[in-house]
Structures are given as C-alpha cells and as structure tokens.
Scaffold this motif. Sequence first.
Motif, PDB file in Angstrom:
ATOM      1  N   ILE A 262       0.831  -1.209   0.000  1.00  0.00           N
ATOM      2  CA  ILE A 262       0.000   0.000   0.000  1.00  0.00           C
ATOM      3  C   ILE A 262       0.861   1.253   0.000  1.00  0.00           C
ATOM      4  N   VAL A 263       1.831   1.306   0.913  1.00  0.00           N
ATOM      5  CA  VAL A 263       2.682   2.500   1.030  1.00  0.00           C
ATOM      6  C   VAL A 263       3.478   2.712  -0.254  1.00  0.00           C
ATOM      7  N   ALA A 264       4.003   1.642  -0.828  1.00  0.00           N
ATOM      8  CA  ALA A 264       4.800   1.776  -2.048  1.00  0.00           C
ATOM      9  C   ALA A 264       3.952   2.286  -3.209  1.00  0.00           C
ATOM     10  N   LEU A 265       2.766   1.718  -3.390  1.00  0.00           N
ATOM     11  CA  LEU A 265       1.939   2.107  -4.533  1.00  0.00           C
ATOM     12  C   LEU A 265       1.368   3.508  -4.366  1.00  0.00           C
ATOM     13  N   VAL A 266       0.976   3.875  -3.156  1.00  0.00           N
ATOM     14  CA  VAL A 266       0.498   5.247  -2.937  1.00  0.00           C
ATOM     15  C   VAL A 266       1.645   6.233  -3.145  1.00  0.00           C
ATOM     16  N   SER A 267       2.837   5.866  -2.683  1.00  0.00           N
ATOM     17  CA  SER A 267       4.004   6.729  -2.882  1.00  0.00           C
ATOM     18  C   SER A 267       4.312   6.910  -4.362  1.00  0.00           C
ATOM     19  N   LEU A 268       4.205   5.815  -5.114  1.00  0.00           N
ATOM     20  CA  LEU A 268       4.485   5.898  -6.545  1.00  0.00           C
ATOM     21  C   LEU A 268       3.420   6.723  -7.260  1.00  0.00           C
ATOM     22  N   ALA A 269       2.159   6.550  -6.865  1.00  0.00           N
ATOM     23  CA  ALA A 269       1.084   7.359  -7.462  1.00  0.00           C
ATOM     24  C   ALA A 269       1.288   8.832  -7.134  1.00  0.00           C
ATOM     25  N   ASN A 270       1.699   9.128  -5.893  1.00  0.00           N
ATOM     26  CA  ASN A 270       1.984  10.514  -5.521  1.00  0.00           C
ATOM     27  C   ASN A 270       3.129  11.076  -6.359  1.00  0.00           C
ATOM     28  N   LEU A 271       4.149  10.255  -6.596  1.00  0.00           N
ATOM     29  CA  LEU A 271       5.283  10.706  -7.401  1.00  0.00           C
ATOM     30  C   LEU A 271       4.826  11.071  -8.820  1.00  0.00           C
ATOM     31  N   VAL A 272       3.932  10.265  -9.373  1.00  0.00           N
ATOM     32  CA  VAL A 272       3.408  10.542 -10.715  1.00  0.00           C
ATOM     33  C   VAL A 272       2.649  11.865 -10.726  1.00  0.00           C
ATOM     34  N   THR A 273       1.766  12.066  -9.732  1.00  0.00           N
ATOM     35  CA  THR A 273       0.980  13.302  -9.719  1.00  0.00           C
ATOM     36  C   THR A 273       1.838  14.526  -9.407  1.00  0.00           C
ATOM     37  N   MET A 274       2.904  14.326  -8.617  1.00  0.00           N
ATOM     38  CA  MET A 274       3.783  15.449  -8.278  1.00  0.00           C
ATOM     39  C   MET A 274       4.654  15.881  -9.448  1.00  0.00           C
ATOM     40  N   THR A 275       4.835  15.020 -10.428  1.00  0.00           N
ATOM     41  CA  THR A 275       5.766  15.330 -11.530  1.00  0.00           C
ATOM     42  C   THR A 275       5.086  15.348 -12.896  1.00  0.00           C
ATOM     43  N   THR A 276       3.746  15.327 -12.919  1.00  0.00           N
ATOM     44  CA  THR A 276       3.028  15.267 -14.191  1.00  0.00           C
ATOM     45  C   THR A 276       1.876  16.265 -14.198  1.00  0.00           C
ATOM     46  N   ARG A 277       1.802  17.061 -15.243  1.00  0.00           N
ATOM     47  CA  ARG A 277       0.686  18.001 -15.367  1.00  0.00           C
ATOM     48  C   ARG A 277      -0.604  17.238 -15.657  1.00  0.00           C
ATOM     49  N   LEU A 278      -1.725  17.768 -15.165  1.00  0.00           N
ATOM     50  CA  LEU A 278      -3.022  17.133 -15.391  1.00  0.00           C
ATOM     51  C   LEU A 278      -3.307  16.994 -16.882  1.00  0.00           C
ATOM     52  N   GLN A 279      -2.999  18.021 -17.655  1.00  0.00           N
ATOM     53  CA  GLN A 279      -3.285  17.975 -19.086  1.00  0.00           C
ATOM     54  C   GLN A 279      -2.484  16.878 -19.775  1.00  0.00           C
ATOM     55  N   ASP A 280      -1.253  16.663 -19.338  1.00  0.00           N
ATOM     56  CA  ASP A 280      -0.440  15.591 -19.931  1.00  0.00           C
ATOM     57  C   ASP A 280      -1.055  14.216 -19.653  1.00  0.00           C
ATOM     58  N   MET A 281      -1.527  14.013 -18.413  1.00  0.00           N
ATOM     59  CA  MET A 281      -2.187  12.747 -18.099  1.00  0.00           C
ATOM     60  C   MET A 281      -3.467  12.579 -18.897  1.00  0.00           C
ATOM     61  N   LEU A 282      -4.194  13.664 -19.024  1.00  0.00           N
ATOM     62  CA  LEU A 282      -5.443  13.646 -19.793  1.00  0.00           C
ATOM     63  C   LEU A 282      -5.182  13.232 -21.242  1.00  0.00           C
ATOM     64  N   ASP A 283      -4.148  13.793 -21.837  1.00  0.00           N
ATOM     65  CA  ASP A 283      -3.811  13.479 -23.227  1.00  0.00           C
ATOM     66  C   ASP A 283      -3.412  12.013 -23.391  1.00  0.00           C
ATOM     67  N   ARG A 284      -2.636  11.477 -22.444  1.00  0.00           N
ATOM     68  CA  ARG A 284      -2.184  10.082 -22.549  1.00  0.00           C
ATOM     69  C   ARG A 284      -3.344   9.109 -22.385  1.00  0.00           C
ATOM     70  N   VAL A 285      -4.225   9.385 -21.431  1.00  0.00           N
ATOM     71  CA  VAL A 285      -5.385   8.510 -21.244  1.00  0.00           C
ATOM     72  C   VAL A 285      -6.295   8.575 -22.467  1.00  0.00           C
ATOM     73  N   ASP A 286      -6.460   9.771 -23.031  1.00  0.00           N
ATOM     74  CA  ASP A 286      -7.275   9.929 -24.228  1.00  0.00           C
ATOM     75  C   ASP A 286      -6.679   9.142 -25.395  1.00  0.00           C
ATOM     76  N   ALA A 287      -5.360   9.175 -25.540  1.00  0.00           N
ATOM     77  CA  ALA A 287      -4.706   8.428 -26.619  1.00  0.00           C
ATOM     78  C   ALA A 287      -4.904   6.921 -26.433  1.00  0.00           C
ATOM     79  N   ALA A 288      -4.836   6.451 -25.178  1.00  0.00           N
ATOM     80  CA  ALA A 288      -5.053   5.023 -24.925  1.00  0.00           C
ATOM     81  C   ALA A 288      -6.490   4.625 -25.249  1.00  0.00           C
ATOM     82  N   LEU A 289      -7.438   5.485 -24.896  1.00  0.00           N
ATOM     83  CA  LEU A 289      -8.844   5.179 -25.169  1.00  0.00           C
ATOM     84  C   LEU A 289      -9.149   5.232 -26.663  1.00  0.00           C
ATOM     85  N   ALA A 290      -8.346   5.970 -27.420  1.00  0.00           N
ATOM     86  CA  ALA A 290      -8.554   6.051 -28.870  1.00  0.00           C
ATOM     87  C   ALA A 290      -8.403   4.684 -29.527  1.00  0.00           C
TER      88      ALA A 290
END
Length: 199
Positions: free
Chosen positions: A96-124
């Motif tokens: 739990i601690v490792a995965l929450v830490s890793l998720a926090n690291l992703v959100t701390m170093t990634t803009r929301l718009q960048d994540m939005l674009d990547r998820v949109d590309a995957a859904l395409a």
Amino acid sequence: MLSLTSDIRTPWHRVPAGAKLLTLLAATALAFWLRTPGQAGVFLAAVWALYLPGGGRFLRQGLRLMKPVLPFVVIILGWHWFTGALAAGVVIVARIVALVSLANLVTMTTRLQDMLDRVDAALALLRLPARWRRRLALSVALVIRFTPVLVQKGAALGQAWRARSTRRPGWRLVLPFALVALDDAERVAEALRARSGGL
C-alpha cells in the motif's frame, strides 16, 4: 485545486506522462506478486529511492502526502499482529505505502493535461467517439488527482473530531466528508465549465 504538480523540478518532470502511467500500472501488477516481507521491503525502498533525485525538500513533500495513510498502516499491522499473521500484514502495508508513494510521485511530476492526453490516446485504441474519450480521460485523471486530496481532507476531519471529543468519530464523519467531497466536485465542475464550456 486542479494541480498537485510539485514546483520542485526533478528528472521525472521530463519523463513523458504515458511512460509514468505505464510504470505505475506495471508496478501495481508486480506488487501483487510480492510474498515475503523482504521482497516487499526491497520494493518499497526502490520506490522511495525514486524521490531522491528531487532532493531533500521534494522527499519531505512526498512524505507529507503519506500522512493520511498512517492510520491504515496502524490498523492493518495491529490486526495482523493480533491474529498472529504479522508477516502478511507487513507485506500488505509495504504494498500500500509503495503504490500510494508511486502514485503521488506521478501526480507530483506530471501536469493534469499531460495525463489527460495520454489517457485519451489510450482510449482512442478502443475507437470510441472523441467526446466520450475526453470525458473518460478527464474522469480517470481527476480520480488520480483527487484521491490523495480527499484522503487528506478525511484525515483532517478525523483530527478535528478528536480535538473536540474523546469519542471515536466512526459514522459521524460520513456526512461532513460527503459534503466536503460534493463541495469540491461543484467547484471543479464550475472551473471546468469556465475553462472549456464542457467536454
């Protein structure tokens, strides 16, 4: 409120959002293969080593984001100690601690718009209409962003209750927590409508 990206620059800010999301997905799958406290400890140490390139202030910022997880750690370890299965509890907590830490690291170093674009590309790849894809991508990105925020607010409500009463809060926090979540949702919806006119 829409951005949890750290202003402390790290090498991970330059890594594409898609690569970080895929790494998070792979790490989540890997975590469920961990069976011993030693394996789980190595996995947790590897995750926290990823914070080191950002320096001490970045590491402390990541540690602060983990505070809401501490009550769950105590409860899980306490229960497994009581049932005589402490080793299993250590593995679960480390996951739990490792995965929450890793998720926090992703959100701390990634803009929301960048994540939005990547998820949109995957859904395409599913050949969904573009309007549906954007809505689904926004939903996924907002879940990633707001989960730690809501956990923090839930912990703050618990602390406020304990400062005023010796009784355990229990179900009494359900209503104020729901109101906090609805208020945040309304504010975010207004901000999105103001910026994009709806998706």
